[in-house]
Design an enzyme around this catalytic site. Structure first.
Site, PDB file in Angstrom:
ATOM      1  N   ASP A 135       1.757   0.859  -7.066  1.00 45.01           N
ATOM      2  CA  ASP A 135       1.164   1.937  -5.908  1.00 45.01           C
ATOM      3  C   ASP A 135       2.020   2.986  -5.940  1.00 45.01           C
ATOM      4  O   ASP A 135       1.882   4.086  -6.685  1.00 45.01           O
ATOM      5  CB  ASP A 135       0.942   1.125  -4.857  1.00 45.01           C
ATOM      6  CG  ASP A 135       0.058   1.859  -3.627  1.00 45.01           C
ATOM      7  OD1 ASP A 135       0.109   2.860  -3.652  1.00 45.01           O
ATOM      8  OD2 ASP A 135      -0.327   1.283  -2.576  1.00 45.01           O
ATOM      9  N   THR A 150       8.315  -0.815  -5.605  1.00 43.28           N
ATOM     10  CA  THR A 150       8.679  -2.321  -6.018  1.00 43.28           C
ATOM     11  C   THR A 150       9.283  -2.240  -7.312  1.00 43.28           C
ATOM     12  O   THR A 150      10.562  -2.963  -7.405  1.00 43.28           O
ATOM     13  CB  THR A 150       7.256  -3.305  -5.665  1.00 43.28           C
ATOM     14  OG1 THR A 150       6.847  -3.267  -4.556  1.00 43.28           O
ATOM     15  CG2 THR A 150       7.942  -4.605  -6.046  1.00 43.28           C
TER      16      THR A 150
HETATM   17  P1  IMP Z   1       4.426  -0.345  -4.419  1.00 38.48           P
HETATM   18  O1  IMP Z   1       5.758  -0.954  -4.374  1.00 38.48           O
HETATM   19  O2  IMP Z   1       3.850   0.675  -3.497  1.00 38.48           O
HETATM   20  O3  IMP Z   1       4.120   0.428  -5.887  1.00 38.48           O
HETATM   21  O4  IMP Z   1       3.463  -1.499  -4.363  1.00 38.48           O
HETATM   22  C1  IMP Z   1       3.166  -2.423  -5.210  1.00 38.48           C
HETATM   23  C2  IMP Z   1       2.811  -3.742  -4.343  1.00 38.48           C
HETATM   24  O5  IMP Z   1       1.872  -3.633  -3.334  1.00 38.48           O
HETATM   25  C3  IMP Z   1       1.905  -4.634  -5.602  1.00 38.48           C
HETATM   26  O6  IMP Z   1       2.681  -5.490  -6.053  1.00 38.48           O
HETATM   27  C4  IMP Z   1       0.806  -5.151  -4.898  1.00 38.48           C
HETATM   28  O7  IMP Z   1       1.444  -6.589  -4.607  1.00 38.48           O
HETATM   29  C5  IMP Z   1       0.658  -4.476  -3.453  1.00 38.48           C
HETATM   30  N1  IMP Z   1      -0.491  -3.617  -3.502  1.00 38.48           N
HETATM   31  C6  IMP Z   1      -0.396  -2.166  -3.601  1.00 38.48           C
HETATM   32  N2  IMP Z   1      -1.845  -1.865  -3.669  1.00 38.48           N
HETATM   33  C7  IMP Z   1      -2.462  -2.877  -3.445  1.00 38.48           C
HETATM   34  C8  IMP Z   1      -3.914  -3.088  -3.202  1.00 38.48           C
HETATM   35  O8  IMP Z   1      -4.835  -2.187  -3.332  1.00 38.48           O
HETATM   36  N3  IMP Z   1      -4.337  -4.336  -2.847  1.00 38.48           N
HETATM   37  C9  IMP Z   1      -3.415  -5.389  -2.830  1.00 38.48           C
HETATM   38  N4  IMP Z   1      -2.198  -5.242  -2.959  1.00 38.48           N
HETATM   39  C10 IMP Z   1      -1.673  -4.026  -3.263  1.00 38.48           C
END
Ligand code: IMP
Ligand code: MG
Length: 179
Positions: free
Chosen positions: A105, A109
């Site tokens: 996203d 992470t």
């Molecule tokens: P980031 O660190 O912002 O890239 O988010 C990644 C983490 O957020 C992923 O490993 C997911 O567990 C969670 N995540 C991001 N988008 C969604 C979504 O639309 N539904 C559920 N979990 C999400």
């Protein structure tokens, strides 16, 4: 078809058969790139567990599995924090590592986790994500090397994706209906 969780309506967005095609496509590309290697697939719990097991079964090459739990998400919006709540136990030094993630996203992470992994000196390090939201990416180095499908900014559940730890067991992927 639609489902309701906590008063919110989600409409079917990616069917079971399309998920199977996306997984197969990712597996083929990994199989070509790692034909003469034995990658370690790191499953980012719990979201990636369904993708990981389907991906592994679709891979016609030798590979092993390891797990880690990273928490970076609270409900429907990112907290901007990352915690390693179940640390990786496997020694990845000189190994070909593929991190298997449900979705990238903002990328916070993967940005954080790749730094940790690099310090443990793997031979190579790639990321495979079932989905990604390119419009939300804030950390360019977190862009997945293998991605099943890019989606717009939507909150999705099912096939591992959760809302407050529920809905992971839905066999298809559903997107939050926006009014
Ligand atoms: P980031 O660190 O912002 O890239 O988010 C990644 C983490 O957020 C992923 O490993 C997911 O567990 C969670 N995540 C991001 N988008 C969604 C979504 O639309 N539904 C559920 N979990 C999400
Ligand atoms: Mg996750």
């Amino acid at each position: 078809m639609s489902v309701t969780y906590e008063g919110m309506i989600f409409d079917e967005y990616i069917s079971r058969s399309e998920i199977a095609e996306l997984v197969e496509h990712v597996a083929q590309r990994i199989a070509e790139d790692y034909a003469d290697k034995r990658p370690v697939l790191i499953c980012v719990l719990h979201g990636a567990m369904f993708f990981l097991t389907d991906l592994m079964r679709a891979l016609p090459i030798d590979c092993s599995v390891a797990t880690v739990h990273l928490q970076s998400y609270d409900g429907t919006s990112s907290t901007g924090q990352v915690r390693e709540t179940i640390p990786l136990q496997t020694d990845i030094r000189d190994k070909d590592v593929i991190v298997v993630e449900d979705i990238v996203d903002s990328g916070i992470t993967m940005h954080y986790f790749k730094q940790i992994l690099r310090s443990r000196q793997p031979r190579s390090l790639k990321v495979a994500a079932l989905l990604s939201k390119p419009s939300e990416l804030r950390y360019p180095d977190a862009k997945p090397d293998y991605c099943g499908r890019e989606i717009p900014k939507k909150f999705v559940i099912g096939y591992g994706f959760d809302i407050h730890d529920l809905a992971r067991n839905l066999p298809a992927i559903y997107a939050l209906r926006e009014n």
